[in-house]
Scaffold this active site. Structure first.
Site, mmCIF file in Angstrom:
data_model
loop_
_atom_site.group_PDB
_atom_site.id
_atom_site.type_symbol
_atom_site.label_atom_id
_atom_site.label_comp_id
_atom_site.label_asym_id
_atom_site.label_seq_id
_atom_site.Cartn_x
_atom_site.Cartn_y
_atom_site.Cartn_z
ATOM 1 N N ARG A 116 0.873 -1.012 0.120
ATOM 2 C CA ARG A 116 -0.209 0.063 -0.067
ATOM 3 C C ARG A 116 1.025 1.284 -0.118
ATOM 4 O O ARG A 116 1.759 1.605 0.947
ATOM 5 C CB ARG A 116 -0.949 -0.058 1.312
ATOM 6 C CG ARG A 116 -1.551 1.283 1.393
ATOM 7 C CD ARG A 116 -2.805 1.221 2.655
ATOM 8 N NE ARG A 116 -3.268 2.556 2.560
ATOM 9 C CZ ARG A 116 -3.318 3.338 3.835
ATOM 10 N NH1 ARG A 116 -2.621 3.042 4.858
ATOM 11 N NH2 ARG A 116 -3.821 4.585 3.606
ATOM 12 N N HIS A 160 -2.896 11.030 1.095
ATOM 13 C CA HIS A 160 -2.195 10.776 2.631
ATOM 14 C C HIS A 160 -1.586 12.010 2.872
ATOM 15 O O HIS A 160 -0.410 12.069 3.001
ATOM 16 C CB HIS A 160 -1.367 9.547 2.404
ATOM 17 C CG HIS A 160 -1.000 9.123 3.688
ATOM 18 N ND1 HIS A 160 -1.217 7.563 3.989
ATOM 19 C CD2 HIS A 160 -0.491 9.498 4.881
ATOM 20 C CE1 HIS A 160 -0.904 7.208 5.037
ATOM 21 N NE2 HIS A 160 -0.740 8.338 5.723
ATOM 22 N N GLU A 206 -6.994 8.215 6.790
ATOM 23 C CA GLU A 206 -7.366 8.964 8.306
ATOM 24 C C GLU A 206 -8.074 10.163 8.229
ATOM 25 O O GLU A 206 -7.214 11.123 8.344
ATOM 26 C CB GLU A 206 -6.180 8.693 8.846
ATOM 27 C CG GLU A 206 -5.769 7.425 9.165
ATOM 28 C CD GLU A 206 -4.643 7.324 10.351
ATOM 29 O OE1 GLU A 206 -4.171 8.343 10.721
ATOM 30 O OE2 GLU A 206 -4.095 6.327 10.746
ATOM 31 N N ASN A 334 -7.065 1.661 9.788
ATOM 32 C CA ASN A 334 -5.726 1.904 10.410
ATOM 33 C C ASN A 334 -6.141 1.545 11.795
ATOM 34 O O ASN A 334 -6.842 2.268 12.375
ATOM 35 C CB ASN A 334 -5.119 2.966 10.078
ATOM 36 C CG ASN A 334 -5.115 3.502 8.694
ATOM 37 O OD1 ASN A 334 -5.087 2.475 7.935
ATOM 38 N ND2 ASN A 334 -4.584 4.678 8.510
ATOM 39 N N TYR A 336 -4.143 1.106 15.663
ATOM 40 C CA TYR A 336 -3.002 0.999 16.178
ATOM 41 C C TYR A 336 -3.153 0.779 17.748
ATOM 42 O O TYR A 336 -2.347 0.047 18.353
ATOM 43 C CB TYR A 336 -2.161 2.408 16.108
ATOM 44 C CG TYR A 336 -1.682 2.759 14.897
ATOM 45 C CD1 TYR A 336 -0.167 2.453 14.646
ATOM 46 C CD2 TYR A 336 -2.083 3.506 13.846
ATOM 47 C CE1 TYR A 336 0.471 2.307 13.378
ATOM 48 C CE2 TYR A 336 -1.594 3.417 12.582
ATOM 49 C CZ TYR A 336 -0.581 3.269 12.295
ATOM 50 O OH TYR A 336 0.321 3.334 11.275
ATOM 51 N N GLU A 395 -3.159 -0.254 8.221
ATOM 52 C CA GLU A 395 -2.121 0.094 8.799
ATOM 53 C C GLU A 395 -2.271 -0.585 10.583
ATOM 54 O O GLU A 395 -3.339 -0.557 10.816
ATOM 55 C CB GLU A 395 -1.856 1.641 8.981
ATOM 56 C CG GLU A 395 -1.481 2.322 7.901
ATOM 57 C CD GLU A 395 -1.390 4.072 8.231
ATOM 58 O OE1 GLU A 395 -0.939 4.266 9.317
ATOM 59 O OE2 GLU A 395 -1.747 4.785 7.124
HETATM 60 C C1 PNW Z 1 -1.225 7.409 10.964
HETATM 61 N N1 PNW Z 1 -2.651 9.936 16.754
HETATM 62 O O1 PNW Z 1 -1.017 8.517 11.644
HETATM 63 C C2 PNW Z 1 -0.816 7.527 9.438
HETATM 64 O O2 PNW Z 1 -1.729 7.217 8.578
HETATM 65 C C3 PNW Z 1 0.474 7.308 9.319
HETATM 66 O O3 PNW Z 1 0.906 8.458 7.881
HETATM 67 C C4 PNW Z 1 1.390 7.664 10.371
HETATM 68 O O4 PNW Z 1 2.844 7.460 10.178
HETATM 69 C C5 PNW Z 1 0.938 6.527 11.296
HETATM 70 O O5 PNW Z 1 -0.399 6.620 11.570
HETATM 71 C C6 PNW Z 1 1.831 6.242 12.473
HETATM 72 O O6 PNW Z 1 1.607 7.548 13.354
HETATM 73 C C7 PNW Z 1 -1.611 8.884 12.870
HETATM 74 O O7 PNW Z 1 -2.147 10.979 17.286
HETATM 75 C C8 PNW Z 1 -1.031 9.861 13.491
HETATM 76 O O8 PNW Z 1 -3.863 9.193 17.137
HETATM 77 C C9 PNW Z 1 -1.408 10.235 14.641
HETATM 78 C C10 PNW Z 1 -2.256 9.470 15.506
HETATM 79 C C11 PNW Z 1 -2.846 8.408 14.646
HETATM 80 C C12 PNW Z 1 -2.436 7.925 13.538
#
Ligand code: PNW
Length: 489
Positions: A116, A160, A206, A334, A336, A395
């Site tokens: 991706r 992006h 996002e 995405n 995390y 992601e």
């Molecule tokens: C995502 N938060 O960003 C993005 O899609 C990517 O470009 C980035 O590198 C990756 O996650 C890692 O950070 C985020 O503050 C940035 O919650 C900030 C947040 C979440 C996602």
């Protein structure tokens, strides 16, 4: 015909030692042995599951002035002193623009079957709209050919976050309806040129992050802190850009082109896995994502969302909501962290989000909370709440305090711990029949991590920014074993 999302009607009540491994294990032909069909185990993913990594244009490409590329809001923002950690910028980044062949080689060494990436809008339309730059897509043409030649399926993201600066200057970026229109023209142009080889397009990446952090908190480009009503309108315009782009891609793409989005929904995890808390998490999923995912997947803002916004609610027409709700072929998320732990309540609105205790564990950044079950509940909620039947994890990954050891290898056991546990929960989802079709690990390489500059490293390959050397971390070897076995290892 591509399968379309169905909607539901909602009754809302509201191995060896360290020395056994060297970086060379991950390069060269040996990795291709992974193509052999692995033996299924109770920890296996479905046959044909796609394994890849994810990146984004401004974070890796560099070459910001090559071949007629225009400036983006991130070029401007990162050059304002004090906006990015260490005043870093993406002028060079990983120089992937020039080093992409080697980077595809890293993917091949992993045994990856998909990738991706994102397309830089100002490479293609330096002024955001008007005449396309004739050389703008050459890089992506070559990248896509290189991927396909190596048996790697390309998945392209159209936005992006590198909005052409010209659109910010002339119309105020996402504050204006001119930007969604320009985005759709760009999306259609790219689909016409690449859909002979690229079958999956993501519109925007996002929504929450680029709108809230860029136009609300002012910590991402363009660095604005809009008042609530204007912020609500910018959100709405991003949704409109998505819907218009979906239509433009369908109109311009070859038959069989699939289109979806890549959103970081706030994953609602039932605090306890019992029916009443699971039901509460479903209600919460709709309401706590009402500004973005729910609007796009249902073509409407929820009553509770509009009531809560009051006079600051976005202004919209029924026709716009129909566009925003354009049917999708798939949804990318995405993930995390868990967005919210949710419990049932007796009264309205039927759920309560539980604040995170101060002791909740996290990785390098505070926001990178460790809740592997988010990778189970995120896709399950998409499937059960909105009937999505083609899901990608677009992601997932973590930054870690990576330091090469004396032998040059980063032994990132914390990243492996994180990935192994998240993948275990994703496997659980697929084993229960949740239709997750692929997983893109963020990220292939250490890269420009937005306001955190180069300090936070998300790659499974370590990048020495002085030499541009890439070295597989221990996590790359872990991921290679996952891919080879099509299973959590
Ligand atoms: C995502 N938060 O960003 C993005 O899609 C990517 O470009 C980035 O590198 C990756 O996650 C890692 O950070 C985020 O503050 C940035 O919650 C900030 C947040 C979440 C996602």
């Amino acid at each position: 015909m591509p399968t379309r999302l169905t909607r539901r009607d909602f009754a809302m009540t509201a191995g060896g030692g360290a020395l056994a491994f060297s970086a060379s294990d991950l390069t060269g032909q040996a990795a291709l042995a992974a193509a052999d069909t692995p033996t299924a185990t109770s920890r296996s993913f479905p046959p044909g599951f796609l394994w890849g990594t994810a990146t984004a244009s401004y974070q890796i490409e560099g070459a910001v002035k090559v071949d007629g590329r225009g400036a983006s809001i991130w070029d401007t923002f990162s050059h304002i002193p004090g906006k990015v950690r260490d005043d870093a910028n993406g002028d060079v980044a990983d120089d992937h623009f020039h080093l992409y062949r080697g980077d595809v080689g890293l993917m091949t060494a992993l045994g990856a079957t998909s990738y991706r990436f994102s397309i830089s809008w100002p490479r293609v339309f330096p002024d955001g709209r008007g005449a396309p730059n004739p050389k703008g897509l050459d890089f992506y043409d070559a990248l896509v050919d290189e991927l396909l030649a190596n048996g790697i399926e390309p998945f392209a993201t159209l936005y992006h976050w590198d909005l052409p600066q010209a659109l910010e200057d002339t119309v105020g970026g996402w504050q204006s309806k001119a930007t969604p229109q320009a985005f759709a023209e760009y999306a259609g142009y790219v689909a016409a040129r690449l859909s002979d080889r690229v079958k999956h397009f993501f519109t925007l990446n996002e929504f929450w992050t680029f709108i809230e952090l860029g136009y609300g908190y002012g910590v991402h480009a363009p660095g604005l802190k809009l008042p609530p009503g204007e912020l609500a309108q910018a959100r709405h315009h991003a949704l409109l850009g998505h819907g218009l782009a979906v239509q433009a891609i369908r109109a311009a793409g070859r038959p069989g082109t699939k289109v979806g989005l890549a959103e970081n929904i706030g994953v609602c995890v039932p605090a306890i896995e019992t029916p009443e808390h699971i039901e509460a998490a479903k209600i919460a999923t709709r309401e706590l994502n009402a500004g973005y995912a729910t609007a796009m997947l249902e073509g409407r803002y929820t009553d509770a969302f509009l009531a809560a916004a009051g006079a600051d609610a976005p202004k919209f027409t029924a026709r716009e909501m129909q566009i925003i709700g354009s049917p999708l072929d798939f949804v990318g998320i995405n993930i995390y962290n868990p967005g919210h732990y949710v419990r049932a309540t007796d009264g309205e609105p039927g759920f309560a989000a539980i604040p995170f205790p101060a002791s909740f564990p996290h990785m390098q950044s505070d926001w990178l909370r460790i809740g592997p079950e988010a990778l189970y509940w995120g896709p399950r909620m998409l499937h059960e709440v909105w009937g999505v039947d083609e899901i990608y994890i677009t992601e997932n990954g973590t930054s870690s305090a990576d330091v090469p050891a004396d032998d040059g290898i980063v032994y990132d056991t914390d990243r492996i711990m994180y990935l192994r546990n998240y993948l275990g929960q994703l496997q659980r989802a697929t084993a229960e029949g949740v239709p997750v079709k692929g997983y893109f690990l963020w990220s292939l390489l250490d890269n420009f991590e937005w306001a955190d500059g180069y300090h936070n490293r998300f790659g499974i390959h370590y990048v020495d920014y002085a030499t541009q050397a890439r070295t597989p971390k221990l996590s790359a070897r872990f991921y290679k074993a996952v891919i080879a076995g099509n299973a959590v290892v």
